[in-house]
Design a protein around this motif. Sequence first.
Motif, PDB file in Angstrom:
ATOM      1  N   ILE F  86     -10.464  -0.894  12.651  1.00 19.87           N
ATOM      2  CA  ILE F  86     -10.470  -0.380  11.277  1.00 19.87           C
ATOM      3  C   ILE F  86     -11.367   0.858  11.182  1.00 19.87           C
ATOM      4  O   ILE F  86     -11.001   1.863  10.563  1.00 19.87           O
ATOM      5  N   ARG F  90     -10.126   4.673  10.393  1.00 18.23           N
ATOM      6  CA  ARG F  90     -10.811   5.361   9.292  1.00 18.23           C
ATOM      7  C   ARG F  90     -11.392   6.702   9.764  1.00 18.23           C
ATOM      8  O   ARG F  90     -11.279   7.715   9.073  1.00 18.23           O
ATOM      9  N   ALA F 115      -0.967  -5.773  11.747  1.00 19.15           N
ATOM     10  CA  ALA F 115      -1.820  -6.310  10.687  1.00 19.15           C
ATOM     11  C   ALA F 115      -3.098  -5.483  10.554  1.00 19.15           C
ATOM     12  O   ALA F 115      -3.495  -5.089   9.451  1.00 19.15           O
ATOM     13  N   THR F 116      -3.723  -5.194  11.670  1.00 22.32           N
ATOM     14  CA  THR F 116      -4.982  -4.445  11.600  1.00 22.32           C
ATOM     15  C   THR F 116      -4.745  -3.023  11.106  1.00 22.32           C
ATOM     16  O   THR F 116      -5.567  -2.467  10.366  1.00 22.32           O
ATOM     17  N   LYS F 118      -2.518  -2.110   8.930  1.00 22.79           N
ATOM     18  CA  LYS F 118      -2.360  -2.174   7.475  1.00 22.79           C
ATOM     19  C   LYS F 118      -3.717  -2.361   6.794  1.00 22.79           C
ATOM     20  O   LYS F 118      -4.006  -1.740   5.771  1.00 22.79           O
ATOM     21  N   ALA F 119      -4.519  -3.234   7.353  1.00 21.86           N
ATOM     22  CA  ALA F 119      -5.860  -3.422   6.800  1.00 21.86           C
ATOM     23  C   ALA F 119      -6.644  -2.108   6.860  1.00 21.86           C
ATOM     24  O   ALA F 119      -7.334  -1.725   5.912  1.00 21.86           O
ATOM     25  N   ALA F 122      -5.649   0.406   4.088  1.00 21.93           N
ATOM     26  CA  ALA F 122      -6.236   0.080   2.779  1.00 21.93           C
ATOM     27  C   ALA F 122      -7.706   0.483   2.748  1.00 21.93           C
ATOM     28  O   ALA F 122      -8.189   1.093   1.788  1.00 21.93           O
ATOM     29  N   GLU F 123      -8.403   0.130   3.810  1.00 16.59           N
ATOM     30  CA  GLU F 123      -9.835   0.476   3.896  1.00 16.59           C
ATOM     31  C   GLU F 123     -10.020   1.995   3.834  1.00 16.59           C
ATOM     32  O   GLU F 123     -10.943   2.504   3.195  1.00 16.59           O
ATOM     33  N   TYR F 125      -7.922   4.403   2.537  1.00 14.89           N
ATOM     34  CA  TYR F 125      -7.625   4.995   1.212  1.00 14.89           C
ATOM     35  C   TYR F 125      -8.839   4.835   0.299  1.00 14.89           C
ATOM     36  O   TYR F 125      -9.210   5.742  -0.445  1.00 14.89           O
ATOM     37  N   SER F 126      -9.406   3.649   0.338  1.00 17.44           N
ATOM     38  CA  SER F 126     -10.548   3.366  -0.530  1.00 17.44           C
ATOM     39  C   SER F 126     -11.752   4.233  -0.139  1.00 17.44           C
ATOM     40  O   SER F 126     -12.448   4.788  -0.985  1.00 17.44           O
ATOM     41  N   HIS F 127     -11.966   4.359   1.152  1.00 18.54           N
ATOM     42  CA  HIS F 127     -13.064   5.209   1.633  1.00 18.54           C
ATOM     43  C   HIS F 127     -12.863   6.654   1.201  1.00 18.54           C
ATOM     44  O   HIS F 127     -13.791   7.303   0.704  1.00 18.54           O
ATOM     45  N   GLN F 140      -1.382   9.476   2.794  1.00 14.57           N
ATOM     46  CA  GLN F 140      -0.452   8.353   2.976  1.00 14.57           C
ATOM     47  C   GLN F 140      -0.329   8.025   4.458  1.00 14.57           C
ATOM     48  O   GLN F 140      -0.134   8.922   5.276  1.00 14.57           O
ATOM     49  N   CYS F 141      -0.440   6.764   4.770  1.00 14.11           N
ATOM     50  CA  CYS F 141      -0.279   6.314   6.152  1.00 14.11           C
ATOM     51  C   CYS F 141       0.937   5.403   6.224  1.00 14.11           C
ATOM     52  O   CYS F 141       1.168   4.593   5.329  1.00 14.11           O
ATOM     53  N   GLN F 142       1.659   5.517   7.305  1.00 14.63           N
ATOM     54  CA  GLN F 142       2.828   4.669   7.486  1.00 14.63           C
ATOM     55  C   GLN F 142       2.937   4.295   8.960  1.00 14.63           C
ATOM     56  O   GLN F 142       2.537   5.054   9.832  1.00 14.63           O
TER      57      GLN F 142
END
Lengths: 248, 248, 248, 248, 248, 248
Positions: F86, F90, F115-116, F118-119, F122-123, F125-127, F140-142
């Motif tokens: 993560i 980031r 899974a990681t 995707k986590a 989210a982390e 975008y918030s950062h 945007q990440c895909q």
Amino acid sequence: MLLHLCTWSEVEDYLQQSQGIILPIGSTEQHGPTGLIGTDAICAEAIARGVGEATSAVVAPTINVGMALHHTAFPGTISLRPSTMILLIRDYVSCLAKAGFTKFFFINGHGGNIATLKAAFAETYSHLADLNIPNARLVQCQVGNWFMCGSVYTLAKELYGDKEGSHATPSEVAVTQYVYPEAIKSAPLSAEVATGHKIYGAADFRQRYPDGRMGSHPNLATPEHGKQFYDLAVKELSNSYLEFLAMT
Amino acid sequence: MLLHLCTWSEVEDYLQQSQGIILPIGSTEQHGPTGLIGTDAICAEAIARGVGEATSAVVAPTINVGMALHHTAFPGTISLRPSTMILLIRDYVSCLAKAGFTKFFFINGHGGNIATLKAAFAETYSHLADLNIPNARLVQCQVGNWFMCGSVYTLAKELYGDKEGSHATPSEVAVTQYVYPEAIKSAPLSAEVATGHKIYGAADFRQRYPDGRMGSHPNLATPEHGKQFYDLAVKELSNSYLEFLAMT
Amino acid sequence: MLLHLCTWSEVEDYLQQSQGIILPIGSTEQHGPTGLIGTDAICAEAIARGVGEATSAVVAPTINVGMALHHTAFPGTISLRPSTMILLIRDYVSCLAKAGFTKFFFINGHGGNIATLKAAFAETYSHLADLNIPNARLVQCQVGNWFMCGSVYTLAKELYGDKEGSHATPSEVAVTQYVYPEAIKSAPLSAEVATGHKIYGAADFRQRYPDGRMGSHPNLATPEHGKQFYDLAVKELSNSYLEFLAMT
Amino acid sequence: MLLHLCTWSEVEDYLQQSQGIILPIGSTEQHGPTGLIGTDAICAEAIARGVGEATSAVVAPTINVGMALHHTAFPGTISLRPSTMILLIRDYVSCLAKAGFTKFFFINGHGGNIATLKAAFAETYSHLADLNIPNARLVQCQVGNWFMCGSVYTLAKELYGDKEGSHATPSEVAVTQYVYPEAIKSAPLSAEVATGHKIYGAADFRQRYPDGRMGSHPNLATPEHGKQFYDLAVKELSNSYLEFLAMT
Amino acid sequence: MLLHLCTWSEVEDYLQQSQGIILPIGSTEQHGPTGLIGTDAICAEAIARGVGEATSAVVAPTINVGMALHHTAFPGTISLRPSTMILLIRDYVSCLAKAGFTKFFFINGHGGNIATLKAAFAETYSHLADLNIPNARLVQCQVGNWFMCGSVYTLAKELYGDKEGSHATPSEVAVTQYVYPEAIKSAPLSAEVATGHKIYGAADFRQRYPDGRMGSHPNLATPEHGKQFYDLAVKELSNSYLEFLAMT
Amino acid sequence: MLLHLCTWSEVEDYLQQSQGIILPIGSTEQHGPTGLIGTDAICAEAIARGVGEATSAVVAPTINVGMALHHTAFPGTISLRPSTMILLIRDYVSCLAKAGFTKFFFINGHGGNIATLKAAFAETYSHLADLNIPNARLVQCQVGNWFMCGSVYTLAKELYGDKEGSHATPSEVAVTQYVYPEAIKSAPLSAEVATGHKIYGAADFRQRYPDGRMGSHPNLATPEHGKQFYDLAVKELSNSYLEFLAMT
């Protein structure tokens, strides 16, 4: 058997019979104009308790706040960051594994939790292996998403067709209506509802989904539907839990 | 007004009137042979909801698991590490502060949470200041420990004298009996109970306090006492909350 | 016996006799118009060394910077975040525990450190238990706050009454005057001093306490008072330390 | 001008004249059979204070514990992990940068700190840039290693030749003898001393360097040498600091 | 023997013969107007593979992104923060150490990685010691910086004298030209090039070194030079690796 | 356009045309008796480069090591912990977002990464939202999983039916044979292969899947198949990438 209503010696006795535990996990996030902020936690908790009764399993306190960062531009939403949630899951499982639990069945009410839960499980297995706890090798975590149960999915399609959508869905709203009939909300819902956009950051999400719904028509929900969903989910997840326990 | 039973637009409206929120925080930990593992969360939640009603404040979902590492040698206990709990509190407060909340009143049911909560508040203020959120400077967190209310303390001394003890106390057990009369437990309690030892690690704790009680005689508890404690705590903490809101 | 003036083999010998160590911890933060920025570290270090002499205990180097985030709007303040301080304490205790120390007595000069220290101790016990170090179970940490000693408190009330206040107090300033008579400062002090506000973020703190004092009149301090406080604190904490060592 | 002996308003005034600060950093680690555990902190602190006097710079409290993990198999050693030390440096520099300091000159007494300090500086610049502090772009950190000063190195070679070694060296021991003549130790030193092994983990280090010395003969040290080293280091590092201040 | 082209059972066999592994580490960062962003990774990978062939060692996948925060004001640069890189190295080495590897030889292409690598090694040794892995005590990490090989340095001075500079150097550009002749770039290079400034934050760096070069004239590079550098580095680092393996 | 073969000014020019970037991510993990340890990274890299060519997109260096903790009981496997990964994601995205990139398309070769990732998104975008970077809101990440492309899936079923399995599959092995024909391995493969077990910790995984395959028969793979898969994946993911770019 609700963990918070047990004594520690009752848990000690329980561990002689079973090493399984059910952990409800939800979210505290906007669910559209009429959905409750606690929808995901309410559903997960109610269904988990139903499964606990059906299977004589101990049910841990509900993890009310999960990974909902993309909803945080709507007031009332609370989210852990994924990195925090990984530590939280690791702490929960580590404490319980040291006490002798080995089968962790998370009953989950929120799609947004799934990825972080999986990441957390991997992190936790690795952490436990480093600790040389006697039963570290036996620890197994599994997620049961009530809204992805086959029977639930079928009923939702039957009742709502395309109007089920993917967030603030009539099915989950129905379950909350069944659990909290006193908290059924009404609000004008536009017939048109945003749908199909991918999920990125929180500001972006609110712009794309201005009332919080994702393709859903929650006004179709009824408490009676809620009971049906509840019953189906409890039945299906009880089987899943028992199979999980039985697996070596 | 329970956050989990609100919609996001109800929260948006609420924020026009008030920027205050009540957050119940408890623990999931052994409470002696007859005390419920959820005692601290049960008490905090019940009292917080009472305060919420009395003051028309919104009440967040209960933080069921807190800092109880020293109890983890008793099965059923779940604890966050302090470092995890600091991140959790930071995440909760950050989400809500971005939405406009500024007054965070934690109603706490567990002495072991206090230190970490204070540390978390300091960490959070500093974090928010770094973010340049408009209202970061206004954010204030406060802890209200129901069991340390003057009126509660006085009644406990009156009813139980020295037999109140400091963990698995009759006063907290009484509150749980009032809230969950169906879950009143009985078990033989030795007349002698360990007392006065400092708290260090988990294995050490269990050795010193073999049945989990710390100087307490929880068999003195009754549901009627519980109601009295509940009423006193709600009243006193409602005042505390209103004073907190009124403070600039 | 000051650790920094020992050789490692002297420490090895010491460990044959005692597993106790004294760790002074202070802060580097504003102390009003006339108080030294190092006040809390100076007091903690001087008193810890006095206790070390009185009890033949080894004294670790002073932790000069603690948890003072709320003072950081005043220039010259340096603070760890609580999460950093937890890691620091964990590192200190882990190193020393692996070498054989088991009794960690922190002599603390700053109220703002207490919560984070307690959180750090819990985190550390749990960390050490995970490591399976032989003596992990025996590790005990305790805080002795010199300014909360009964005898110190009584003298402060006697000498200063309400003018003691709660930050940049005449008692702590007096101790620094006794230790560093060459660094006694004078500056005009308003007769009115802010008092009674709760502590939140740094910007808020400076607004409420514009000259940094919290209800205190440090101009009452004298080096002679300082010696009195020093003597009382050393005596009382020496007893505390010896009791701590004696406890199994 | 020692920060811990200043008031906050003296610092405020100082910042009008200069944005520079000197931060002594040492270590708490074994230094062979006769070297003091505090050697690196003692040298860094004494020399930093000399530089502070010579250049009218403010000197922060000494960071007594640094990165000495490889020495932790010798009792009395305390070390931060590099990840902790990075956070510590980030916290120190962030607090001071927010107050207006921009030139951070670390006077370092321990080779083992250098790598982590450099890593911490990079981490800190990046962190500050994210905060949008007005002067973030101006923040500069530099390390001055007193033992790597050209003049110090030359004198050490002159006085001790190959017997200087690389840890527990006569030159650093000499400085501690000059600063603490009352703490000069004597112990039998084998003529043969381990040398030339690389540094890996702590257990490995103690096996390779059984008495803690690395190729050094600290018995050659005298307090008079210590004064010479001190004078040279203060002079050379004062120039370095002034050049650092002058650089735009 | 490239790890990514092996099967796990080939690795299992290899471990019977050798516990050594070569890990190329580079950076993804600007290298002036004509240097490739991947320069440091390209050089490290090519040379590491050469060393792997020469010594029959297994070569891990290249760590393409390192510590280049100071270059991040130039587009295309990607950097880990030092704290992230420490965790990454710890994860790599822990996985491989659990499988039986004990000798970790990092072939490094970027000066900016060195400090963080050293910090990471210390962190990792300490972490492994806590795990009680059988061979934790034997784990050794070493860095071989190809650009600091004596033979490489000598040739660079011979070919370029002062025009080698310290970043985007003709020597490293030459190696990339040898490896990727199809990606030789040309762009106008000012005769004057910034030099001698210390490295602080990213914005500051770009201001001081506006085209990204640090005192270098990469237009002097040729693929033929590149081959010479490559050959020298492979030879010298092969010897280093074999000595490293041979050391107990 | 491979990022590592660009100069920074080429990237600056590119950003005038496009803000998109392709990031291949694989894993370094056991792939059964005949599969290459680098399989997932090899496939992701090859396909990502194909997509880059087809769409004129810049392609970042491959993330060779991902989340493969469950494979770490097989030698040669290297894994990041999810929490490390993560932070890595980031760091990557933050650096590139500050430079102006907003569309991050990860071409992924390993199911265990999803899974990681995707986590991590989210982390991140918030950062970024916390940083107030101008274009944070646009980031945007895909993830594009080549092995989950519809066309790939259909061909695999056609060619291998049930013998495709879910790890060390003939389809992925075929792609590596196409890319590295010189590294085609042969080894006896039991006809019986474990299948259907859930994935928990590493020791458990090896016990359940003793040769590393999960229900797959990789001996069916041919380089010609590999080319077919490659072509299909490049075509399908090129379309996905272009749609992603086109989406506002």
